[in-house]
Design a protein around this motif. Sequence first.
Motif, PDB file in Angstrom:
ATOM      1  N   THR A   1      40.859  44.424  33.446  1.00 14.42           N
ATOM      2  CA  THR A   1      41.381  43.103  33.766  1.00 14.42           C
ATOM      3  C   THR A   1      42.839  42.969  33.318  1.00 14.42           C
ATOM      4  OG1 THR A   1      40.557  42.167  31.696  1.00 14.42           O
ATOM      5  CG2 THR A   1      39.085  42.059  33.613  1.00 14.42           C
ATOM      6  N   VAL A   2      43.527  41.992  33.904  1.00 14.99           N
ATOM      7  CA  VAL A   2      44.970  41.861  33.662  1.00 14.99           C
ATOM      8  C   VAL A   2      45.295  41.392  32.253  1.00 14.99           C
ATOM      9  CG1 VAL A   2      45.508  41.491  36.097  1.00 14.99           C
ATOM     10  CG2 VAL A   2      44.938  39.529  34.649  1.00 14.99           C
ATOM     11  N   LYS A   3      44.325  40.833  31.548  1.00 17.59           N
ATOM     12  CA  LYS A   3      44.627  40.369  30.187  1.00 17.59           C
ATOM     13  C   LYS A   3      45.016  41.518  29.260  1.00 17.59           C
ATOM     14  CE  LYS A   3      39.841  40.432  28.492  1.00 17.59           C
ATOM     15  NZ  LYS A   3      40.014  41.627  27.644  1.00 17.59           N
ATOM     16  N   ASP A   4      44.642  42.755  29.638  1.00 18.60           N
ATOM     17  CA  ASP A   4      44.946  43.902  28.795  1.00 18.60           C
ATOM     18  C   ASP A   4      46.178  44.680  29.255  1.00 18.60           C
ATOM     19  OD1 ASP A   4      42.851  43.622  26.915  1.00 18.60           O
ATOM     20  OD2 ASP A   4      41.426  44.458  28.344  1.00 18.60           O
ATOM     21  N   VAL A   5      46.915  44.160  30.228  1.00 19.83           N
ATOM     22  CA  VAL A   5      48.120  44.844  30.697  1.00 19.83           C
ATOM     23  C   VAL A   5      49.237  44.702  29.665  1.00 19.83           C
ATOM     24  CG1 VAL A   5      49.933  44.895  32.450  1.00 19.83           C
ATOM     25  CG2 VAL A   5      47.543  44.587  33.137  1.00 19.83           C
TER      26      VAL A   5
ATOM     27  N   PRO B   1      53.209  46.718  28.513  1.00 20.81           N
ATOM     28  CA  PRO B   1      54.223  47.644  29.031  1.00 20.81           C
ATOM     29  C   PRO B   1      53.943  49.085  28.605  1.00 20.81           C
ATOM     30  CG  PRO B   1      55.239  45.731  27.972  1.00 20.81           C
ATOM     31  CD  PRO B   1      53.798  45.692  27.623  1.00 20.81           C
ATOM     32  N   VAL B   2      54.394  50.026  29.415  1.00 22.28           N
ATOM     33  CA  VAL B   2      54.337  51.433  29.027  1.00 22.28           C
ATOM     34  C   VAL B   2      55.099  51.595  27.712  1.00 22.28           C
ATOM     35  CG1 VAL B   2      55.104  53.760  29.618  1.00 22.28           C
ATOM     36  CG2 VAL B   2      54.064  52.318  31.363  1.00 22.28           C
ATOM     37  N   GLY B   3      54.530  52.344  26.795  1.00 20.90           N
ATOM     38  CA  GLY B   3      55.131  52.511  25.471  1.00 20.90           C
ATOM     39  C   GLY B   3      54.530  51.603  24.430  1.00 20.90           C
ATOM     40  N   GLU B   4      53.740  50.611  24.874  1.00 20.84           N
ATOM     41  CA  GLU B   4      52.993  49.753  23.963  1.00 20.84           C
ATOM     42  C   GLU B   4      51.521  50.130  24.064  1.00 20.84           C
ATOM     43  OE1 GLU B   4      52.001  44.986  23.611  1.00 20.84           O
ATOM     44  OE2 GLU B   4      54.031  45.596  24.217  1.00 20.84           O
ATOM     45  N   ARG B   5      50.810  50.125  22.956  1.00 16.14           N
ATOM     46  CA  ARG B   5      49.429  50.584  22.932  1.00 16.14           C
ATOM     47  C   ARG B   5      48.513  49.658  23.724  1.00 16.14           C
ATOM     48  NH1 ARG B   5      46.133  53.810  19.800  1.00 16.14           N
ATOM     49  NH2 ARG B   5      47.879  54.374  18.448  1.00 16.14           N
ATOM     50  N   SER B   6      47.756  50.232  24.658  1.00 13.40           N
ATOM     51  CA  SER B   6      46.757  49.459  25.388  1.00 13.40           C
ATOM     52  C   SER B   6      45.621  49.087  24.439  1.00 13.40           C
ATOM     53  CB  SER B   6      46.190  50.266  26.553  1.00 13.40           C
ATOM     54  OG  SER B   6      47.168  50.491  27.537  1.00 13.40           O
ATOM     55  N   PRO B   7      45.219  47.815  24.410  1.00 14.56           N
ATOM     56  CA  PRO B   7      44.169  47.401  23.465  1.00 14.56           C
ATOM     57  C   PRO B   7      42.834  48.042  23.814  1.00 14.56           C
ATOM     58  CG  PRO B   7      44.703  45.626  25.000  1.00 14.56           C
ATOM     59  CD  PRO B   7      45.711  46.696  25.221  1.00 14.56           C
ATOM     60  N   GLY B   8      42.270  48.773  22.848  1.00 15.36           N
ATOM     61  CA  GLY B   8      40.972  49.384  23.061  1.00 15.36           C
ATOM     62  C   GLY B   8      40.922  50.361  24.211  1.00 15.36           C
ATOM     63  N   PHE B   9      42.057  50.980  24.576  1.00 17.92           N
ATOM     64  CA  PHE B   9      42.163  51.882  25.720  1.00 17.92           C
ATOM     65  C   PHE B   9      41.831  51.173  27.040  1.00 17.92           C
ATOM     66  CE2 PHE B   9      41.482  54.762  22.160  1.00 17.92           C
ATOM     67  CZ  PHE B   9      42.451  55.721  22.370  1.00 17.92           C
TER      68      PHE B   9
ATOM     69  N   ALA C   1      45.874  41.515  43.656  1.00 19.27           N
ATOM     70  CA  ALA C   1      44.517  42.054  43.753  1.00 19.27           C
ATOM     71  C   ALA C   1      43.881  42.180  42.377  1.00 19.27           C
ATOM     72  CB  ALA C   1      44.537  43.401  44.462  1.00 19.27           C
ATOM     73  N   ALA C   2      44.667  42.622  41.397  1.00 18.68           N
ATOM     74  CA  ALA C   2      44.154  42.732  40.038  1.00 18.68           C
ATOM     75  C   ALA C   2      43.806  41.362  39.463  1.00 18.68           C
ATOM     76  CB  ALA C   2      45.176  43.434  39.148  1.00 18.68           C
ATOM     77  N   GLU C   3      44.591  40.350  39.820  1.00 19.86           N
ATOM     78  CA  GLU C   3      44.292  38.987  39.371  1.00 19.86           C
ATOM     79  C   GLU C   3      42.969  38.498  39.962  1.00 19.86           C
ATOM     80  OE1 GLU C   3      45.852  36.979  37.329  1.00 19.86           O
ATOM     81  OE2 GLU C   3      47.868  37.774  37.057  1.00 19.86           O
ATOM     82  N   ALA C   4      42.758  38.758  41.252  1.00 18.57           N
ATOM     83  CA  ALA C   4      41.515  38.328  41.899  1.00 18.57           C
ATOM     84  C   ALA C   4      40.318  39.077  41.318  1.00 18.57           C
ATOM     85  CB  ALA C   4      41.612  38.550  43.406  1.00 18.57           C
ATOM     86  N   TYR C   5      40.495  40.359  41.094  1.00 22.68           N
ATOM     87  CA  TYR C   5      39.449  41.165  40.452  1.00 22.68           C
ATOM     88  C   TYR C   5      39.114  40.580  39.086  1.00 22.68           C
ATOM     89  CZ  TYR C   5      37.610  45.160  37.744  1.00 22.68           C
ATOM     90  OH  TYR C   5      36.871  45.969  36.929  1.00 22.68           O
ATOM     91  N   SER C   6      40.127  40.282  38.305  1.00 22.29           N
ATOM     92  CA  SER C   6      39.929  39.793  36.940  1.00 22.29           C
ATOM     93  C   SER C   6      39.211  38.456  36.921  1.00 22.29           C
ATOM     94  CB  SER C   6      41.278  39.678  36.223  1.00 22.29           C
ATOM     95  OG  SER C   6      41.920  40.932  36.155  1.00 22.29           O
ATOM     96  N   ALA C   7      39.509  37.602  37.889  1.00 23.04           N
ATOM     97  CA  ALA C   7      38.845  36.294  37.933  1.00 23.04           C
ATOM     98  C   ALA C   7      37.343  36.456  38.125  1.00 23.04           C
ATOM     99  CB  ALA C   7      39.441  35.453  39.063  1.00 23.04           C
ATOM    100  N   ALA C   8      36.953  37.366  39.030  1.00 22.19           N
ATOM    101  CA  ALA C   8      35.521  37.593  39.253  1.00 22.19           C
ATOM    102  C   ALA C   8      34.863  38.219  38.034  1.00 22.19           C
ATOM    103  CB  ALA C   8      35.331  38.480  40.481  1.00 22.19           C
ATOM    104  N   VAL C   9      35.546  39.171  37.396  1.00 23.93           N
ATOM    105  CA  VAL C   9      34.978  39.836  36.228  1.00 23.93           C
ATOM    106  C   VAL C   9      34.887  38.870  35.044  1.00 23.93           C
ATOM    107  CG1 VAL C   9      35.365  41.676  34.539  1.00 23.93           C
ATOM    108  CG2 VAL C   9      35.696  42.133  36.967  1.00 23.93           C
ATOM    109  N   ASP C  10      35.886  38.006  34.887  1.00 21.70           N
ATOM    110  CA  ASP C  10      35.838  37.030  33.803  1.00 21.70           C
ATOM    111  C   ASP C  10      34.683  36.050  33.988  1.00 21.70           C
ATOM    112  OD1 ASP C  10      38.015  38.208  32.617  1.00 21.70           O
ATOM    113  OD2 ASP C  10      39.466  36.731  33.337  1.00 21.70           O
ATOM    114  N   GLU C  11      34.407  35.670  35.231  1.00 22.29           N
ATOM    115  CA  GLU C  11      33.265  34.798  35.491  1.00 22.29           C
ATOM    116  C   GLU C  11      31.961  35.505  35.137  1.00 22.29           C
ATOM    117  OE1 GLU C  11      31.261  32.195  39.147  1.00 22.29           O
ATOM    118  OE2 GLU C  11      33.202  33.182  39.433  1.00 22.29           O
ATOM    119  N   MET C  12      31.896  36.784  35.458  1.00 21.71           N
ATOM    120  CA  MET C  12      30.717  37.592  35.137  1.00 21.71           C
ATOM    121  C   MET C  12      30.469  37.641  33.624  1.00 21.71           C
ATOM    122  SD  MET C  12      30.347  41.659  35.931  1.00 21.71           S
ATOM    123  CE  MET C  12      31.189  41.454  37.502  1.00 21.71           C
TER     124      MET C  12
END
Length: 575
Positions: free
Chosen positions: A465-469, A471-479, A489-500
């Motif tokens: 989901t987009v909440k974990d995006v 910048p390159v060079g900064e550590r991705s949270p929890g991989f 498209a990523a925003e729309a995907y994230s909305a459905a997954v967040d509802e889930m």
Amino acid sequence: MFKHLITGTATLALMTGTALAQDVAREDTVIFDLDRTITDPTNFNWLTDGTGVRRMHGGHQVMWEPLFILDYNTGELDPWLAIGFEGNDDSSAFTISLRDGVEWSDGEAFNADDVVFSINLALENEEITAREASAIRSQVASVEKVDDLTVSVTLQAPNPRFMVENFGIRIFGSYLIMPEHIWAGQDAATFTFPEPIGTGPYTFTSAATNRAIWDRNDDWWGAKTGFMDLPEPQRVIFLETGGEESRAQLIAGNDLDAAQNVSVGTFEAVRAQNAAVIAWYEDYPYAAADPCARQLEINTTVAPWDDPAMRRAVAHIIDRSQIVNVAYEGTTEPSRTMFAQYGAMQPFIQAAIAAGGELPMTADVDAAQALIEGAGWTRDGDYYTKDGETLSVEIHVNSASTEYTRTIDVVVEQLQRAGIDARSVPVENGVFWGEVLPFGAYEMSYSWLSCGSVNEPWASMGRYTVKDVVPVGERSPGFNNTARWDGAAAEAYSAAVDEMASLPLGDPQIVDLVGQAYGHLAEEMPFIPLVQAAKLIPFNTTYWEGWPTNDNYYNHPFFWWNTGHQIVHGLTKVE
């Protein structure tokens, strides 16, 4: 398959740098394979280690016990240090009940103070980087002691999966509880915990870069309270074997009891030498299904792979059946979607397929080349070019396992034939997990970052989901979302997954939401599912019986997980 067999305890002494022990015979010792070097044998601070190496050489298999263990066979959370939990109506808070009588190996009581203290370590120290610590920090609002055996955890948002995600060993490990009476006042980021203790039935004896030795604590709380008998092995050794040929030699010669993953050919050669060596299945394909399906990670910020059409082109080029046949010797199957293909996942797999997410078993190079040419590239000899630049890609791969490197060798050859100048870049395990993946220091890489879902879909889908995006060079949270996938498209995907995420497990709406989200995922292809993972894990029954198998299914056979406690307890000495 291997050149010769080295047998006898002299081999073990050579590999470990020490004889077995003054007072522990080989037949009272169980020896587990370690597939990596112990880079700092005196550092047991697992909280700052994203790769798991500070706990995989015995720490979380025999010393640090979990609160619960997820039974892959039943889907239930079996109690261990805790006896149960209860969530409130919307799963925004949980009350955990601890087992009475648990002790640290130094005799101090294990209680709610330790659990509260350990959770607060993650909440109050941003600099500790273990995946499990990051997960606690992102989910927990506060924790408090109710009484000595009761802990209350309040979440930042409702999460019906909180307990299994963080304290149930759903995948590899759990958030481990540390002794407050030792850690209090220490800097969580720099404390090395050089004389580690846990509540488990073994205590730390010694370690070097190639082995760790643990001896049984006959005063273990579990035996004193009647929770469980003492395990039969008096000594446990985790031994770096140095690769597939070496581990084959050792297990065939009875100098190793449990080996890491090997190929079919190696296993059959070992078994021809030593009939006491077994695997998950008695016959071909021998291997157990691993929950972490393999995939090709793509950094979506790097041109030309920032173009979804180019990512889909790569997906068309890859022949998954060839990967199965060549890299896995037929022991697994192509992935149909991102999910591990367990029975409980079938409704969600079907929803993803209905949304257009099913991957073909074989390649469609013509379709791939049409997409590449549609993006302005022209075939010039062996490779495509545009504006004087050759279409090329470097694929980083962890060099710790031949499974990884063999798979990427196949993918590289497929891309080369299709006109992409691909190259494998093997890197050491610590660099791969510590630098390459979390900081986005790759174009493509081979991994399993959608790992998580074994009985429901959110655990895997929630990792993109987009909440974990960042910048390159900064550590991705929890991989999570190391692909840096973003956009509409990523925003729309994230909305459905967040509802889930807010729905209780088993809610029928989840299947529909999987279909909604997966349509965006299939169109954008921020990663490419490859094959289901399979582990062919040899066990030696010369000295020890009771290994997990399909016929003795008390849990899966992955002895490097936090569930290793069950395996050690399940072993019985061969008389």
